[in-house]
Scaffold this motif. Structure first.
Motif, mmCIF file in Angstrom:
data_model
loop_
_atom_site.group_PDB
_atom_site.id
_atom_site.type_symbol
_atom_site.label_atom_id
_atom_site.label_comp_id
_atom_site.label_asym_id
_atom_site.label_seq_id
_atom_site.Cartn_x
_atom_site.Cartn_y
_atom_site.Cartn_z
ATOM 1 N N ILE A 279 -8.344 -46.366 126.222
ATOM 2 C CA ILE A 279 -7.515 -45.476 127.060
ATOM 3 C C ILE A 279 -6.190 -45.238 126.332
ATOM 4 C CG2 ILE A 279 -6.460 -45.115 129.316
ATOM 5 C CD1 ILE A 279 -8.337 -47.272 130.452
ATOM 6 N N GLY A 280 -5.934 -43.996 125.904
ATOM 7 C CA GLY A 280 -4.679 -43.655 125.231
ATOM 8 C C GLY A 280 -4.858 -43.584 123.725
ATOM 9 N N PRO B 34 -0.339 -44.997 118.780
ATOM 10 C CA PRO B 34 -0.651 -45.841 117.614
ATOM 11 C C PRO B 34 -1.568 -47.012 117.948
ATOM 12 C CG PRO B 34 1.730 -45.578 117.880
ATOM 13 C CD PRO B 34 1.101 -44.849 119.010
ATOM 14 N N GLY C 120 -3.916 -47.192 120.378
ATOM 15 C CA GLY C 120 -5.272 -46.685 120.592
ATOM 16 C C GLY C 120 -5.898 -46.204 119.296
ATOM 17 N N ARG D 273 2.232 -34.284 121.102
ATOM 18 C CA ARG D 273 3.058 -34.453 122.295
ATOM 19 C C ARG D 273 4.229 -35.384 121.921
ATOM 20 N NH1 ARG D 273 2.211 -38.963 121.009
ATOM 21 N NH2 ARG D 273 1.158 -40.712 122.037
ATOM 22 N N ILE E 3 8.795 -41.266 122.257
ATOM 23 C CA ILE E 3 9.854 -41.924 121.491
ATOM 24 C C ILE E 3 9.262 -43.131 120.755
ATOM 25 C CG2 ILE E 3 10.709 -43.465 123.333
ATOM 26 C CD1 ILE E 3 12.836 -41.383 120.855
ATOM 27 N N GLU F 56 10.365 -43.881 116.873
ATOM 28 C CA GLU F 56 10.255 -43.161 115.596
ATOM 29 C C GLU F 56 10.583 -44.012 114.380
ATOM 30 O OE1 GLU F 56 13.127 -40.814 117.357
ATOM 31 O OE2 GLU F 56 11.788 -39.162 117.926
ATOM 32 N N ARG G 210 7.164 -38.830 116.187
ATOM 33 C CA ARG G 210 5.901 -39.380 116.662
ATOM 34 C C ARG G 210 4.892 -38.295 117.044
ATOM 35 N NH1 ARG G 210 5.671 -44.245 119.090
ATOM 36 N NH2 ARG G 210 3.613 -43.514 119.749
ATOM 37 N N THR H 48 -7.641 -37.730 131.871
ATOM 38 C CA THR H 48 -6.829 -38.775 132.512
ATOM 39 C C THR H 48 -7.711 -39.774 133.245
ATOM 40 O OG1 THR H 48 -5.088 -37.150 132.824
ATOM 41 C CG2 THR H 48 -4.946 -39.122 134.199
ATOM 42 N N VAL H 49 -7.406 -41.045 133.031
ATOM 43 C CA VAL H 49 -8.130 -42.087 133.782
ATOM 44 C C VAL H 49 -7.569 -42.172 135.191
ATOM 45 C CG1 VAL H 49 -8.527 -44.579 133.956
ATOM 46 C CG2 VAL H 49 -8.704 -43.429 131.732
ATOM 47 N N GLY I 27 0.108 -47.143 127.051
ATOM 48 C CA GLY I 27 1.561 -47.099 126.948
ATOM 49 C C GLY I 27 2.207 -47.183 128.322
ATOM 50 N N PHE J 129 18.139 -39.749 124.420
ATOM 51 C CA PHE J 129 17.836 -39.398 123.022
ATOM 52 C C PHE J 129 17.480 -37.925 122.898
ATOM 53 C CE2 PHE J 129 13.492 -40.047 124.474
ATOM 54 C CZ PHE J 129 13.593 -41.181 125.264
ATOM 55 N N ASN K 176 2.479 -50.889 124.771
ATOM 56 C CA ASN K 176 3.377 -50.778 125.921
ATOM 57 C C ASN K 176 2.677 -50.941 127.252
ATOM 58 O OD1 ASN K 176 5.527 -50.225 124.238
ATOM 59 N ND2 ASN K 176 6.360 -48.710 125.645
ATOM 60 N N PRO L 91 14.356 -51.378 122.349
ATOM 61 C CA PRO L 91 14.182 -50.690 121.061
ATOM 62 C C PRO L 91 15.009 -51.244 119.913
ATOM 63 C CG PRO L 91 15.220 -49.234 122.690
ATOM 64 C CD PRO L 91 15.015 -50.546 123.361
ATOM 65 N N GLY M 199 8.408 -52.001 118.991
ATOM 66 C CA GLY M 199 7.413 -51.467 119.925
ATOM 67 C C GLY M 199 6.113 -51.043 119.272
ATOM 68 N N ALA N 64 2.359 -52.651 119.343
ATOM 69 C CA ALA N 64 1.234 -51.798 119.750
ATOM 70 C C ALA N 64 0.091 -51.875 118.740
ATOM 71 C CB ALA N 64 1.714 -50.354 119.907
HETATM 72 P P1 FAD Z 1 2.067 -44.620 123.544
HETATM 73 O O1 FAD Z 1 2.512 -44.311 122.177
HETATM 74 O O2 FAD Z 1 2.969 -44.415 124.670
HETATM 75 O O3 FAD Z 1 0.655 -43.994 123.792
HETATM 76 C C1 FAD Z 1 0.020 -44.120 125.043
HETATM 77 C C2 FAD Z 1 -0.874 -42.913 125.276
HETATM 78 O O4 FAD Z 1 -1.633 -43.135 126.481
HETATM 79 C C3 FAD Z 1 -0.075 -41.648 125.499
HETATM 80 O O5 FAD Z 1 -0.430 -40.668 124.534
HETATM 81 C C4 FAD Z 1 -0.414 -41.226 126.926
HETATM 82 O O6 FAD Z 1 -0.497 -39.810 127.083
HETATM 83 C C5 FAD Z 1 -1.757 -41.905 127.170
HETATM 84 N N1 FAD Z 1 -2.013 -42.160 128.597
HETATM 85 C C6 FAD Z 1 -1.144 -42.613 129.530
HETATM 86 N N2 FAD Z 1 -1.733 -42.688 130.734
HETATM 87 C C7 FAD Z 1 -3.017 -42.274 130.566
HETATM 88 C C8 FAD Z 1 -4.111 -42.117 131.456
HETATM 89 N N3 FAD Z 1 -4.020 -42.383 132.769
HETATM 90 N N4 FAD Z 1 -5.292 -41.665 130.952
HETATM 91 C C9 FAD Z 1 -5.398 -41.361 129.618
HETATM 92 N N5 FAD Z 1 -4.380 -41.490 128.746
HETATM 93 C C10 FAD Z 1 -3.204 -41.945 129.203
HETATM 94 N N6 FAD Z 1 9.230 -48.425 119.104
HETATM 95 C C11 FAD Z 1 9.349 -48.525 117.763
HETATM 96 O O7 FAD Z 1 8.481 -49.112 117.131
HETATM 97 N N7 FAD Z 1 10.412 -47.967 117.110
HETATM 98 C C12 FAD Z 1 11.421 -47.335 117.777
HETATM 99 O O8 FAD Z 1 12.353 -46.831 117.158
HETATM 100 C C13 FAD Z 1 11.350 -47.279 119.188
HETATM 101 N N8 FAD Z 1 12.314 -46.657 119.897
HETATM 102 C C14 FAD Z 1 12.238 -46.652 121.262
HETATM 103 C C15 FAD Z 1 13.303 -46.120 122.004
HETATM 104 C C16 FAD Z 1 13.257 -46.144 123.395
HETATM 105 C C17 FAD Z 1 14.408 -45.613 124.173
HETATM 106 C C18 FAD Z 1 12.122 -46.688 124.065
HETATM 107 C C19 FAD Z 1 12.063 -46.706 125.554
HETATM 108 C C20 FAD Z 1 11.061 -47.180 123.335
HETATM 109 C C21 FAD Z 1 11.111 -47.181 121.944
HETATM 110 N N9 FAD Z 1 10.068 -47.707 121.178
HETATM 111 C C22 FAD Z 1 10.202 -47.819 119.825
HETATM 112 C C23 FAD Z 1 8.837 -48.196 121.800
HETATM 113 C C24 FAD Z 1 7.678 -47.215 121.577
HETATM 114 O O9 FAD Z 1 7.958 -46.019 122.268
HETATM 115 C C25 FAD Z 1 6.382 -47.836 122.130
HETATM 116 O O10 FAD Z 1 6.370 -49.225 121.933
HETATM 117 C C26 FAD Z 1 5.125 -47.259 121.455
HETATM 118 O O11 FAD Z 1 5.088 -45.865 121.546
HETATM 119 C C27 FAD Z 1 3.910 -47.882 122.128
HETATM 120 O O12 FAD Z 1 2.730 -47.333 121.591
HETATM 121 P P2 FAD Z 1 1.403 -47.311 122.475
HETATM 122 O O13 FAD Z 1 0.322 -46.858 121.570
HETATM 123 O O14 FAD Z 1 1.286 -48.606 123.195
HETATM 124 O O15 FAD Z 1 1.709 -46.244 123.607
#
Ligand code: FAD
Length: 411
Positions: free
Chosen positions: A11-12, A15, A17, A41, A44, A46, A105, A128-129, A163, A187, A294, A301, A306, A310
């Motif tokens: 799901i998702g 990075p 997923g 899309r 944050i 980066e 990103r 969407t789940v 996330g 930001f 996440n 951050p 983050g 992930a």
């Molecule tokens: P995401 O990248 O959020 O991907 C999750 C995906 O799941 C999304 O594409 C979403 O559309 C999808 N999704 C959600 N719900 C559903 C659903 N119901 N069904 C299907 N799909 C769904 N991290 C860093 O490493 N460096 C940084 O500089 C940094 N800066 C940050 C600054 C701020 C202010 C914040 C709040 C966070 C920051 N982070 C940073 C953290 C970073 O944003 C996350 O840790 C990272 O994006 C997590 O990756 P992920 O793959 O877990 O989730």
């Protein structure tokens, strides 16, 4: 309703997923990724750290991502007034990568999913789940697409990489309160028209405006830069100027170092604001599922941990799922949760010591101990599982022990 059968549902497609999906695919697992958004899309996150490169390498992404020409990141600069502290990843104590990327990103995540699709991974965008029902380790997931069409996916294992969507924590009541006080961030991206030539123009920098308030500058290779402020929630309320854009222009004025470079530049979108972004869960796994990225934990951050968390969790969850599907016993508590929580706890200590001022005292001290700095540098590079490093092994007290010995007058 259409019913599909897969071994693993991811799901998702962030990075976490993408790394999980690639490792599953390499192992011949029948998988499907469902992603609510259409890529590219905005998200944050980066500034990457070198440990991520191990995961991208394992997932077979590095060569194709490198061809995109994203800005390389070799370290991180911290500023506080006239004080400067530069961490060079090539000087770190632990073995491992000494560079990574700083990148938008939207483009990066699309690059990863494009690679996966070219390799034949089934990714359903705009999907969407809604609901997941478990029966032992098997599950039935209901999803809907943009046109409202519903379908069901039967899976032998689910990796939740959603996330901030936090699909399984919400559906299974796994949310837990974060141990950090509520922080806020705002930001935006700008076209960095006054970017200086050379290293200064592309250096990723964290400008400390006050002990708990810092401003980030992340230059991208395409001429845009990401700017952001992180601070206690009440601080963002206090500096509110009536609109996110006016507030952000006010923030730029607070940075002596960057005021001139960014003053008055047009924002490429309305500055975004998030509050209380730290997240935690009661469990990182259960019968038939694992939570990653996440969807599991997010701290803060400040040390860009983050995406590393992930990808570390996405890679590990995928490998353990393969092991389980092959009929081998997996001790999820020990092999997954304990491993991930160790990394979270190391970063938690450093983030706590950052906002308490202890780590800043070390960073900006005139007579910095280079040996200690190399060990702290390893943590900032994400090598938080290297217990040969005393600043990892004794993370809870190492920084405080060092800073409490530093004389005040030479800071
Ligand atoms: P995401 O990248 O959020 O991907 C999750 C995906 O799941 C999304 O594409 C979403 O559309 C999808 N999704 C959600 N719900 C559903 C659903 N119901 N069904 C299907 N799909 C769904 N991290 C860093 O490493 N460096 C940084 O500089 C940094 N800066 C940050 C600054 C701020 C202010 C914040 C709040 C966070 C920051 N982070 C940073 C953290 C970073 O944003 C996350 O840790 C990272 O994006 C997590 O990756 P992920 O793959 O877990 O989730």
């Amino acid at each position: 309703m259409i019913l599909e059968h897969v071994d693993v549902l991811v799901i998702g497609a962030g990075p976490s997923g993408a790394v999980a999906a690639s490792i599953l695919h390499q192992n011949g697992v029948k998988l499907k990724v469902v992603e609510q958004a259409h890529f590219p899309r905005f998200v944050i996150g980066e500034s990457l750290i070198p440990r991520c490169m191990d995961h991208f390498d394992e997932a077979g992404f590095v060569e194709e991502v490198a061809a995109k020409g994203f800005e390389k990141k070799f370290g991180a600069r911290f500023l506080r007034g006239d004080d400067v502290c530069w961490f060079d990843f090539s000087q770190k104590f632990s073995e491992g990568w000494d560079w990574t990327w700083q990148l938008p990103r939207a483009e990066f995540d699309k690059t990863l999913t494009d690679i996966l699709q070219r390799r034949g991974v089934d990714i359903a965008f705009g999907t969407t789940v809604e609901q997941v029902v478990f029966n032992g380790t098997d599950s039935l997931t209901t999803v809907h697409d943009d046109r409202g069409n519903r379908r069901e996916i039967h899976a032998r294992f689910v990796i939740d990489c959603s996330g901030y969507g936090r699909v399984l924590p919400r559906l299974l009541n796994l949310d837990a309160p974060s141990s950090f006080p509520p922080m806020a961030a705002t930001f935006v991206h700008v076209t960095d028209k006054r970017r200086p030539q050379g290293g200064e123009g592309t250096l990723i920098t964290f400008d400390v405006l006050d002990q708990k308030v810092w401003f980030w500058v992340i230059p991208f290779s395409d001429g845009r830069s990401s700017l952001g402020l992180v601070c206690p929630k009440e601080h963002l309320e206090m500096i509110d100027q009536g609109s996110p854009a006016a507030t952000f222009q006010h923030i730029i004025q607070q940075s002596d170092y960057y005021r001139q470079r960014f003053d008055g530049l047009e924002f490429l979108f309305e500055p975004k604001q998030v509050v209380s972004y730290a997240k935690a869960v009661k469990k990182l796994y259960g019968d038939g599922f694992a939570l990653t990225g996440n969807s599991a934990e997010f701290l803060d951050p400040v040390f860009s941990s983050g995406v590393c968390f992930a990808t570390e969790s996405g890679a590990l969850a995928a490998k353990l799922a393969v092991k389980q599907l092959n009929g081998l016993k997996v001790d999820w508590e020990h092999e997954y949760e304990e491993h991930m929580l160790w990394g979270v706890d190391v970063f938690r200590s450093y983030i706590r010591d950052w906002y308490s001022g202890d780590l800043q005292k070390f960073f900006f001290h005139k007579k910095v101990n280079e040996d200690v700095k190399r060990k702290v540098c390893s943590v900032l590079a994400g090598y938080v599982w290297d217990k040969e490093n005393p600043f990892v092994k004794k993370h809870d007290r190492a920084v405080r022990a060092v800073t409490h010995l530093l004389p005040e007058d030479s800071c």
